[in-house]
Design a protein around this motif. Structure first.
Motif, PDB file in Angstrom:
ATOM      1  N   GLY A   1      47.707  25.705  10.682  1.00  0.00           N
ATOM      2  CA  GLY A   1      47.743  24.899   9.458  1.00  0.00           C
ATOM      3  C   GLY A   1      46.373  24.453   9.006  1.00  0.00           C
ATOM      4  O   GLY A   1      46.183  24.083   7.840  1.00  0.00           O
TER       5      GLY A   1
ATOM      6  N   LYS B   1      49.281  20.259  11.258  1.00  0.00           N
ATOM      7  CA  LYS B   1      49.760  21.175  10.230  1.00  0.00           C
ATOM      8  C   LYS B   1      49.662  20.612   8.808  1.00  0.00           C
ATOM      9  O   LYS B   1      49.621  21.384   7.841  1.00  0.00           O
TER      10      LYS B   1
ATOM     11  N   THR C   1      45.710  20.494   5.651  1.00  0.00           N
ATOM     12  CA  THR C   1      45.323  21.827   5.189  1.00  0.00           C
ATOM     13  C   THR C   1      43.937  21.861   4.546  1.00  0.00           C
ATOM     14  O   THR C   1      43.379  22.940   4.358  1.00  0.00           O
ATOM     15  N   GLN C   2      43.385  20.688   4.181  1.00  0.00           N
ATOM     16  CA  GLN C   2      42.075  20.650   3.544  1.00  0.00           C
ATOM     17  C   GLN C   2      40.964  20.159   4.481  1.00  0.00           C
ATOM     18  O   GLN C   2      39.834  19.960   4.037  1.00  0.00           O
TER      19      GLN C   2
ATOM     20  N   GLN D   1      43.786  25.845   7.874  1.00  0.00           N
ATOM     21  CA  GLN D   1      43.199  27.055   7.310  1.00  0.00           C
ATOM     22  C   GLN D   1      41.850  26.835   6.643  1.00  0.00           C
ATOM     23  O   GLN D   1      41.134  27.793   6.351  1.00  0.00           O
TER      24      GLN D   1
END
Length: 607
Positions: A108, A83, A86-87, A110
């Motif tokens: 998470g 989570k 995110t990058q 994404q």
């Protein structure tokens, strides 16, 4: 005063130096990196491969782009395992011992574009495992032990373009397993236990452009196997050793530009399933036991440019095989059993750019002279054809000959029928007649027979051509009379020999003739006379037929009576008594009330 100013200046310089040193120390402070892992600050990469890890490590740099966890012993991915990343763009968990992925394990991530879970021990992927992967474009779950793909397994992967599902134990793909994959373009199904095309599942993939089946247990492709895949451009079916046939409409609805069916068990080119693929450019049928490419059957493939049929056991490519293919540029038939390839097989040999004829037992004669004349313009792919069957030219390739010596080397000898003695046969009806026709030439001539109407005869039927070139007329009939023609032909020319047959019919006084309408379909190929076919039957034959008919009828009646007798016995005792009653009645002789008389009526009842 000047000394105070100098001191202040020195203090300022010292402060500046201390500030710069602090910045330098801060810049050299290392980024957090999990133990046993290697972190690359420039590439934003974390490499934890081959570290014997049993769980995903903590303390990962949150700005990481690439995360390599291959060749470890990770067994489970828990809820929201990643989570904080995110990058992250690329996550590789291949070659672990994963047996379970919890729901929302990847929530998470994404920004994730690529996820690899290959070569683990996953048996099932729960619905919801891929929640949150809204930008994922590539998913590799090959090499696991997945048995079933459940409905809506991939529904959260709306951006997915490429998926590899091969090398699993798949036995079933649920109808809605691929629902939600609106952007999927490329699907690989390789080395599974599927025995049929998952047609219903594939209908969910209306945007699919490339589909690959490999090493499946397919035995046939049924009609409409790929319906609703109108955007599919490439279909690859390989290493399916039991695939023998394609149904006539198995490829119906497709607009393919590339089709590969190789390492299968097709014994013939699937002409009928192919004929509507008018956009097809590339066709590969290599490593199938195909022996012939017949003439005038590929003409519907108007845009075809390449045909590959390597290692197929080809014996012959007939004249006109590629007729109508005006864009045909490449033919690869290496590793077959071809002895020649005539220029008449092509729509236009001038369009041909690459020709692979190597590893064929080529007979270097006049039929291949066109290849030598075009050898400076043809690309042989680094493997020029080599003469095999000719003793004089054996072992020489087509680039070894000069233009001047070609006419004396690549020659043919015209067909010649050897025994030209007149053959005139007179027989009575019902006899069998045999005509002989032997021919010589280089190459060996082919022999055909024409009936009196100059129609070619086949190898089946009452009048047929035998494998040794002879003509057999079985149970000769008067209508078989006439002149038959034997034609021997090869690339250098033809020769012919007429033979005569006269069949005497039975005398009409001792035979009764019956005329049957021509809707009887007899395979003998003998011509009809005025729309009817005549057959003779004698009286003895008719008497025998009538006697057999009566015997059959009386036998049936007898069996019925015996059956009724035993059936009635089983119903109990029957009372054979009858009651007869006499009922008198009056009848008037006229309507005026005159004279009348009594009449009687008998009534009988059987009990």
């Amino acid at each position: 005063m000047f000394e105070g100013s100098a001191v202040r200046r020195r203090l300022c310089w010292a402060a500046l130096c201390l500030w710069a040193a602090g910045l330098a120390c801060a810049a050299e402070t290392p980024r957090p990196c999990p133990p046993l892992c290697q972190c690359d600050a420039e590439l934003l990469q974390v490499n934890c491969s081959h570290r014997q890890l049993t769980a995903v490590p903590d303390g990962l740099p949150q700005d990481s782009r690439l995360f390599n966890l291959t060749h470890n012993k990770i067994k489970t991915l828990v809820h929201q395992q990643f989570k904080t990343l995110t990058q992250l763009w690329d996550l590789d968990l291949s070659d672990n011992i994963l047996v379970m992925i919890e729901v929302e394990a990847f929530l998470g991530l994404q920004s994730l574009l690529t996820l690899r879970l290959a070569r683990n021990h996953l048996k099932i992927i729960p619905v919801g495992a891929f929640v949150g992967l809204t930008k994922l474009q590539l998913l590799d779950i090959s090499g696991n032990e997945i048995l079933v793909l459940l409905d809506f397994t991939f529904r959260d992967l709306a951006a997915l373009q490429y998926i590899k599902v091969g090398e699993n134990d798949l036995v079933f793909i649920s109808r809605h397993a691929f629902a939600g994959l609106t952007s999927l373009q490329d699907l690989h199904l390789d080395r599974c236990n599927l025995t049929a095309v998952p047609t219903e599942s594939l209908t969910q993939l209306s945007g699919l452009t490339s589909l690959r089946f490999g090493r499946l247990g397919l035995t046939t492709l049924p009609n409409n196997s790929f319906r609703h895949l109108g955007r599919l451009k490439e279909l690859v079916i390989s290493r399916c050793p039991w695939l023998e046939t394609l149904a006539a409409n198995s490829l119906f609805g497709l607009n393919l530009t590339s089709l590969t069916i190789c390492n299968c068990n097709l014994s013939a080119v699937p002409y009928i399933p192919l004929h509507h693929l008018v956009y097809l450019v590339y066709l590969d049928l290599s490593f199938n036991p195909i022996t012939y490419i017949h003439g005038n059957l590929l003409g519907d493939l108007l845009r075809l440019q390449e045909l590959h049929l390597v290692g197929g056991g080809l014996l012959r490519i007939e004249l006109g095989a590629f007729r109508g293919l005006g864009h045909f540029k490449l033919l690869n038939v290496s590793g077959n059993l071809l002895t020649t390839l005539e220029v008449g097989a092509f729509h236009s040999a001038d369009n041909l750019e690459l020709l692979r004829l190597d590893n064929n037992p080529l007979a270097c004669d006049c039929r291949l002279l066109w290849v030598l004349h075009r050898r400076l313009y043809l690309d042989f792919g680094g493997h020029p054809p080599i003469c095999t069957t000719s003793v004089q030219l054996q072992g020489l390739n087509f680039l070894d000959f000069s233009e001047a010596e070609l006419p004396g080397l690549f020659t043919c000898r015209q067909s010649r029928i050897l025994n030209r003695k007149p053959q005139e046969v007179r027989v009575e009806q019902g006899h069998t007649v045999l005509f002989y026709c032997n021919a010589d030439g280089d190459p060996l001539p082919s022999i055909i027979w024409l009936n009196p109407q100059l129609t070619p005869l086949s190898i089946i039927g009452r009048i047929r051509v035998l494998t040794n070139g002879s003509l057999e007329v079985r149970y000769a009939q008067p209508q078989d009379s006439g002149t038959y023609l034997c034609v021997a032909s090869n690339a250098a020319g033809n020769d012919s020999l007429p033979v005569s047959l006269h069949v005497r019919g039975f005398p009409s006084s001792s035979r009764n003739h019956f005329r049957l309408e021509s809707w009887f379909d007899f395979p003998s190929g003998s011509p009809a006379v005025n729309g009817t076919q005549q057959f003779s039957f004698d009286v003895k034959t008719l008497l025998i037929a009538v006697t057999i008919g009566f015997l059959s009828f009386f036998s049936s009646v007898t069996i019925c009576f015996i059956f009724m007798f035993f059936w009635s016995k089983g119903k109990g005792q029957i009372k054979h008594t009858a009651t007869i009653a006499y009922v008198p009645r009056s009848a008037m002789t006229n309507s005026t009330g005159g004279k009348s008389m009594e009449t009687g009526r008998f009534t009988m009842k059987l009990i």
